[in-house]
Design a protein around this motif. Structure first.
Motif, PDB file in Angstrom:
ATOM      1  N   ARG A  49     -22.804  40.066  36.994  1.00 42.93           N
ATOM      2  CA  ARG A  49     -23.409  39.726  38.284  1.00 42.93           C
ATOM      3  C   ARG A  49     -24.816  40.272  38.391  1.00 42.93           C
ATOM      4  O   ARG A  49     -25.719  39.610  38.904  1.00 42.93           O
ATOM      5  CB  ARG A  49     -22.556  40.289  39.432  1.00 42.93           C
ATOM      6  N   GLY A  50     -25.033  41.484  37.919  1.00 41.61           N
ATOM      7  CA  GLY A  50     -26.318  42.131  38.075  1.00 41.61           C
ATOM      8  C   GLY A  50     -26.314  43.015  39.306  1.00 41.61           C
ATOM      9  O   GLY A  50     -26.648  42.567  40.402  1.00 41.61           O
ATOM     10  N   LYS A  95     -29.828  43.220  44.731  1.00 41.47           N
ATOM     11  CA  LYS A  95     -29.248  43.557  46.024  1.00 41.47           C
ATOM     12  C   LYS A  95     -29.232  42.329  46.954  1.00 41.47           C
ATOM     13  O   LYS A  95     -30.209  41.596  47.061  1.00 41.47           O
ATOM     14  CB  LYS A  95     -30.036  44.682  46.682  1.00 41.47           C
ATOM     15  N   GLY A  96     -28.084  42.123  47.599  1.00 43.65           N
ATOM     16  CA  GLY A  96     -27.948  41.020  48.540  1.00 43.65           C
ATOM     17  C   GLY A  96     -27.550  39.708  47.911  1.00 43.65           C
ATOM     18  O   GLY A  96     -27.430  38.691  48.603  1.00 43.65           O
ATOM     19  N   TYR A  97     -27.315  39.716  46.586  1.00 39.50           N
ATOM     20  CA  TYR A  97     -26.914  38.491  45.884  1.00 39.50           C
ATOM     21  C   TYR A  97     -25.550  38.720  45.252  1.00 39.50           C
ATOM     22  O   TYR A  97     -25.348  39.710  44.541  1.00 39.50           O
ATOM     23  CB  TYR A  97     -27.947  38.145  44.806  1.00 39.50           C
ATOM     24  N   GLU A  98     -24.626  37.821  45.512  1.00 36.58           N
ATOM     25  CA  GLU A  98     -23.265  38.004  45.022  1.00 36.58           C
ATOM     26  C   GLU A  98     -22.891  37.051  43.895  1.00 36.58           C
ATOM     27  O   GLU A  98     -21.816  37.157  43.319  1.00 36.58           O
ATOM     28  CB  GLU A  98     -22.263  37.823  46.172  1.00 36.58           C
ATOM     29  N   GLY A  99     -23.749  36.098  43.576  1.00 37.48           N
ATOM     30  CA  GLY A  99     -23.426  35.100  42.558  1.00 37.48           C
ATOM     31  C   GLY A  99     -23.655  35.614  41.144  1.00 37.48           C
ATOM     32  O   GLY A  99     -23.952  36.795  40.917  1.00 37.48           O
ATOM     33  N   ASN A 100     -23.535  34.717  40.181  1.00 36.63           N
ATOM     34  CA  ASN A 100     -23.810  35.050  38.788  1.00 36.63           C
ATOM     35  C   ASN A 100     -25.327  35.067  38.577  1.00 36.63           C
ATOM     36  O   ASN A 100     -26.027  34.119  38.930  1.00 36.63           O
ATOM     37  CB  ASN A 100     -23.158  34.015  37.864  1.00 36.63           C
TER      38      ASN A 100
END
Length: 267
Positions: A12-13, A17-22
């Motif tokens: 995911r990384g 921050k604030g991103y939940e996707g791949n």
């Protein structure tokens, strides 16, 4: 000569921050903010890789990765547990052992700007090397792993947790950073994969609130192993450090989007 490619796209990384996707599906053409838009990083990587069989290692939001690359004649290999870059390689072991090819490129799924000619030059080094890796020079070595070289060969990768403790003179000797992009001769893969599987690192992590001791595997271990086994490990230095930039936080994503926008503007 057939070149296969394996893209590591499982994570995911955590720094995005604030991103939940791949992370590999982050857009290079943003719309309404940096996390939404068109032309995912993964598609840009696939566009630049040489023709030949392609595999993608998946885990986090794997269905979204598969949907984004539907119809591109890719095989998918799930990494059941996120246990390092070497674990990703081992997850794709059936692809590596059974697919027909002569050379293998391994690239990270968050490095979108490697040029086709750079991949080609890296593969061409396998005329003399068993394994070749792409390095780069930068004024700020940050926490990159550094190549410990002897002439045109690489003896090992020294990670930041070790090299930052070295003397200034020793640090000055280590000038080339590791991009995490590799080319292998298939003839050495079976030996390399068996060695990798036998060399786990035991790491303490907190998972879902519980402290666990887990096994992890790292591709970088193979450099020292192959060198010590009498195999030739070479390297190529990228012409431009921007070419090997990884998109691992919001700042680097915005920079990548700016680079891509400027490169695709009409003349």
């Amino acid at each position: 000569m057939i070149t296969a490619s394996l893209i590591l796209a499982a994570g995911r990384g955590s720094r995005m921050k604030g991103y939940e996707g791949n992370k590999t599906l982050l857009p290079l053409l943003p719309e309404n903010g940096p996390y939404a838009g068109a032309h995912p990083i993964l598609l840009e990587i696939l566009k630049n890789l040489p023709s030949g069989p392609k595999g993608v290692v998946v885990h986090h939001h794997k269905e979204a990765v598969i949907a984004a690359t539907h119809g591109l004649r890719i095989s998918y290999w799930e990494q059941p547990v996120l246990n390092g870059t070497g674990g990703a390689l081992l997850a794709a072991r059936p692809f590596l052992e059974n697919e027909t090819f002569d050379h293998l490129l391994v690239t990270m799924g968050d490095v979108p700007f490697i040029r086709p000619e750079t991949y080609l030059r890296l593969v061409q080094k396998l005329d003399h090397d068993d394994l070749s890796l792409l390095g780069f020079r930068t004024a700020s070595r940050k926490r990159y792993g550094l190549l410990d070289t002897q002439g045109e060969e690489v003896k090992q990768i020294i990670e930041w947790e070790y090299w930052h403790r070295l003397s200034t003179a020793e640090q000055d000797r280590l000038q080339v950073c590791n991009s995490g992009i590799y080319a292998f001769r298939k003839a050495v893969l079976n030996q390399a994969l068996s060695a990798l599987a036998s060399r786990p690192h035991f790491v303490t992590k907190t998972i879902h609130g519980e402290v666990c001791r887990v096994k992890e595997y790292f591709i970088t271990d193979l450099i020292q192993y192959l060198h010590e086994s009498g195999r030739r490990v070479g390297y190529l230095v990228a012409d431009d450090s921007a070419e090997v930039m990884g998109v691992d936080d919001l700042q680097s994503l915005k920079k990548a989007q700016e680079i891509f926008r400027n490169s695709t503007l009409p003349a």
